[in-house]
Scaffold this active site. Structure first.
Site, PDB file in Angstrom:
ATOM      1  N   CYS A 100     -54.911 100.307 -20.145  1.00  5.34           N
ATOM      2  CA  CYS A 100     -54.440 100.852 -18.864  1.00  5.34           C
ATOM      3  C   CYS A 100     -52.933 100.665 -18.774  1.00  5.34           C
ATOM      4  CB  CYS A 100     -55.145 100.125 -17.716  1.00  5.34           C
ATOM      5  SG  CYS A 100     -54.392 100.398 -16.109  1.00  5.34           S
ATOM      6  N   CYS A 104     -50.029 104.973 -12.942  1.00  3.18           N
ATOM      7  CA  CYS A 104     -50.602 106.138 -12.257  1.00  3.18           C
ATOM      8  C   CYS A 104     -50.884 105.882 -10.779  1.00  3.18           C
ATOM      9  CB  CYS A 104     -51.895 106.566 -12.927  1.00  3.18           C
ATOM     10  SG  CYS A 104     -51.912 106.290 -14.684  1.00  3.18           S
ATOM     11  N   THR A 191     -53.934  96.895 -10.017  1.00  4.12           N
ATOM     12  CA  THR A 191     -53.494  97.296 -11.356  1.00  4.12           C
ATOM     13  C   THR A 191     -51.972  97.329 -11.416  1.00  4.12           C
ATOM     14  OG1 THR A 191     -55.469  98.615 -11.721  1.00  4.12           O
ATOM     15  CG2 THR A 191     -53.539  99.233 -12.983  1.00  4.12           C
ATOM     16  N   GLU A 258     -54.419  93.168 -13.818  1.00  7.70           N
ATOM     17  CA  GLU A 258     -54.797  93.245 -12.408  1.00  7.70           C
ATOM     18  C   GLU A 258     -54.472  91.913 -11.724  1.00  7.70           C
ATOM     19  OE1 GLU A 258     -57.095  94.833 -14.538  1.00  7.70           O
ATOM     20  OE2 GLU A 258     -56.522  96.801 -13.766  1.00  7.70           O
ATOM     21  N   HIS A 293     -56.705 109.728  -7.989  1.00  6.19           N
ATOM     22  CA  HIS A 293     -56.919 108.676  -8.989  1.00  6.19           C
ATOM     23  C   HIS A 293     -58.185 108.943  -9.808  1.00  6.19           C
ATOM     24  CE1 HIS A 293     -55.332 105.271 -10.901  1.00  6.19           C
ATOM     25  NE2 HIS A 293     -56.379 104.499 -10.686  1.00  6.19           N
ATOM     26  N   TYR A 297     -58.357 109.451 -14.235  1.00  3.34           N
ATOM     27  CA  TYR A 297     -59.157 108.761 -15.246  1.00  3.34           C
ATOM     28  C   TYR A 297     -59.260 109.549 -16.552  1.00  3.34           C
ATOM     29  CZ  TYR A 297     -59.923 104.378 -13.001  1.00  3.34           C
ATOM     30  OH  TYR A 297     -59.704 103.116 -12.492  1.00  3.34           O
ATOM     31  N   CYS A 299     -57.048 109.140 -18.389  1.00  2.74           N
ATOM     32  CA  CYS A 299     -56.525 108.070 -19.254  1.00  2.74           C
ATOM     33  C   CYS A 299     -57.618 107.546 -20.178  1.00  2.74           C
ATOM     34  CB  CYS A 299     -55.961 106.935 -18.411  1.00  2.74           C
ATOM     35  SG  CYS A 299     -57.224 106.031 -17.460  1.00  2.74           S
ATOM     36  N   GLU A 447     -63.465  98.997 -15.382  1.00  8.21           N
ATOM     37  CA  GLU A 447     -62.583  99.807 -14.545  1.00  8.21           C
ATOM     38  C   GLU A 447     -63.089 101.250 -14.456  1.00  8.21           C
ATOM     39  OE1 GLU A 447     -58.504 100.533 -15.731  1.00  8.21           O
ATOM     40  OE2 GLU A 447     -57.875 100.020 -13.700  1.00  8.21           O
TER      41      GLU A 447
HETATM   42 FE1  SF4 Z   1     -54.816 102.531 -15.450  1.00  6.50          FE
HETATM   43 FE2  SF4 Z   1     -56.046 104.822 -15.947  1.00  6.50          FE
HETATM   44 FE3  SF4 Z   1     -55.660 104.006 -13.413  1.00  6.50          FE
HETATM   45 FE4  SF4 Z   1     -53.636 104.866 -14.954  1.00  6.50          FE
HETATM   46  S1  SF4 Z   1     -55.407 106.070 -14.224  1.00  6.50           S
HETATM   47  S2  SF4 Z   1     -53.640 103.084 -13.623  1.00  6.50           S
HETATM   48  S3  SF4 Z   1     -54.200 104.080 -16.939  1.00  6.50           S
HETATM   49  S4  SF4 Z   1     -56.939 103.041 -14.968  1.00  6.50           S
HETATM   50 FE    FE Z   2     -57.490 102.203 -12.175  1.00  4.70          FE
END
Ligand code: SF4
Ligand code: FE
Length: 487
Positions: A100, A104, A191, A258, A293, A297, A299, A447
């Site tokens: 992570c 974001c 985060t 976190e 958000h 994800y 990500c 997560e």
């Molecule tokens: Fe972390 Fe993914 Fe959230 Fe970005 S979108 S803060 S990489 S969990």
């Molecule tokens: Fe997150």
């Protein structure tokens, strides 16, 4: 200096006085702490890639406020193309860090607060939107990392904020002064908090008027008076404290982070307050932030790419890359991962303009997409562990591998396919361990389950956005239902 380098980012954090406790002690130098540093490296990658020509189109854009080049993490999305580039940036960073990268949450908060304050001002004649734009300008000009902070500790989930025995279990306004407000409470699971210049706070749930003291949004530097953090432990975290640890970490460079962030009577000047007791708009801010958000994800798709690659490498080292069941499992992993990607693409492509002019994702599709994220990474991880084999969790340590006497036995008996290196095999297996069981499993698995809202939160939104009445009407028409005959 609208686009910072990673060195400038790290230096700017050094100049701050962020208070963070870990293992019962105040950390003296968070930037260089061996447990924290990998997570900082992940954020630093968001600066590094923005300075590389190859990634410029994805990682940077022009500010809609000034026309100046900015890092995309500071951007207000102006089109569906921006929404698409956002998720491409996140997949790329997932691939580069396998963890992570934290930045974001701030970007998602900017976009949710931007459109919500605009609509609030329309109704109440307030000036939150202008305040927020000024703040955003400051963020863009200084290329800041901002921690979008939503989740309150919540105490007894069956009670509303004001019904809690301890009134601080949701962050609240305790005093309104002429020049600002005072807030008290905490934000949990934050985060990137330790690696962020500022915190941008939002309410955590839709609120009724009785809970209006909890309807608050504001920005505050992470080292402001009254703020401190308590670091969140991760599985295998103390491996990072071992002298010379490398192989055993699986991913020695990057990680996530976190913390529980405490706001102990913190003063917020008026120009940094973006919601003050307008309970009616808490729900809109929450819904939009959560929607963005959930899109973010994407990500996990990038981390999934790395995990699929690691599983394929493990098969190579085990000497079974051509076994049909291995090939099939890798196909299934890819299918699941690309299905996640399809969801992120869909909610971005179907985005639409808000009254403020920025672009919002399709909320139904973003929630469907995140619901898949609560499931598929677990399935992908299961396949990765299946392919890796039990050695992933029974393997001796790096120290044994390097030991003058027993090292040669580790080397001899842990060797895999003909002509391959035992050390490389160990490295790949440790990477799989790191993502599925170790510190990166926080980001890739739990997560995925709870970040951006637990599965049930998405189901509520899916039921709200699913438009069942319209679907019933379609069925009535096809079936030629005459409702006048129903009693
Ligand atoms: Fe972390 Fe993914 Fe959230 Fe970005 S979108 S803060 S990489 S969990
Ligand atoms: Fe997150």
């Amino acid at each position: 200096m609208a686009i910072k380098t990673s060195e400038e980012y790290i230096q700017s954090l050094r100049e701050m006085d962020i208070k963070v406790y870990m293992f019962g002690e105040l950390v003296e130098n968070p930037v260089d702490h061996p447990i924290i540093r990998p997570s900082l490296n992940s954020v630093a990658m968001t600066y590094d890639l923005a300075n590389q020509e190859e990634y410029k189109d994805i990682m940077t854009t022009k500010s809609h406020l000034t026309g100046e080049p900015i890092n995309r993490f500071c951007h207000i999305h102006q089109s569906t193309d921006d929404l698409m580039k956002k998720i491409k940036m996140q997949r790329l960073l997932g691939q580069k860090t396998a963890s992570c990268f934290q930045r974001c949450v701030g970007m998602d908060a900017f976009n949710a607060i931007y459109s919500t304050t605009y609509e609030m001002d329309q109704e109440y004649g307030t000036d939150y939107f202008e305040r927020f734009k000024k703040y955003l300008l400051y963020v863009q000009e200084n290329d800041l990392t901002i921690d979008g902070a939503m989740t309150d500790p919540k105490g007894d989930r069956s009670l509303s904020p004001s019904q809690q025995e301890d009134a601080d279990l949701y962050l609240r306004i305790t005093e309104v002064r002429e020049d600002g407000i005072v807030v008290k409470g905490a934000k949990a699971h934050q985060t990137g908090s330790v690696n962020s210049h500022e915190h941008l706070v939002m309410p955590t749930i839709a609120l009724k008027d009785a809970d209006k003291d909890y309807a608050v949004s504001f920005a505050i530097p992470s080292d402001a008076e009254g703020i401190f953090m308590i670091y969140g432990r991760q599985s295998c975290d103390t491996r990072k404290l071992e002298e010379g640890a490398d192989i055993d970490l699986g991913n020695s460079t990057f990680g996530g982070q976190e913390a529980l962030v405490i706001f102990d009577d913190v003063f917020i000047p008026n120009e940094r307050v973006f919601m003050c007791k307008e309970a009616k708009y808490a729900g809109m801010m929450v819904e939009r932030f959560a929607g963005y958000h959930r899109q973010s994800y994407a990500c996990k798709v990038g981390v999934g790419d790395v995990l699929i690659g690691a599983a394929a490498l493990a098969a190579d080292y085990n000497g079974v890359p051509r076994a049909s069941h291995i090939k099939d499992k890798l196909i299934e992993m890819t299918h699941l991962n690309e299905t996640l990607w399809a969801g992120a693409v869909a909610c971005s492509a179907e985005g639409s303009e808000t009254a403020s002019g920025n672009y919002l994702i399709d909320l139904l599709l973003a929630n469907v997409s995140k619901q898949n994220v609560t499931r598929f990474p677990y399935q992908i991880a299961r396949y990765a562990e299946d392919i890796a084999g039990g050695l992933m969790v029974t393997m001796p340590s790096e120290e044994d591998f390097r030991h003058p006497e027993v090292g040669k036995y580790v080397e001899k008996y842990l060797v895999g396919a003909k002509g391959t290196s035992t050390e490389n095999r160990m490295r790949v297996l440790r990477l799989i361990e790191n993502i599925t069981l170790g510190s990166a499993a926080v980001g890739y698995l739990t997560e995925s389950m709870h970040g951006a809202g637990s599965p049930q939160a998405q189901r509520i939104m899916i039921s709200r956005q699913g438009n069942l009445d319209a679907k019933k009407e379609m069925a009535r028409k096809i079936a030629k239902v005459d409702t006048s005959k129903d009693k």
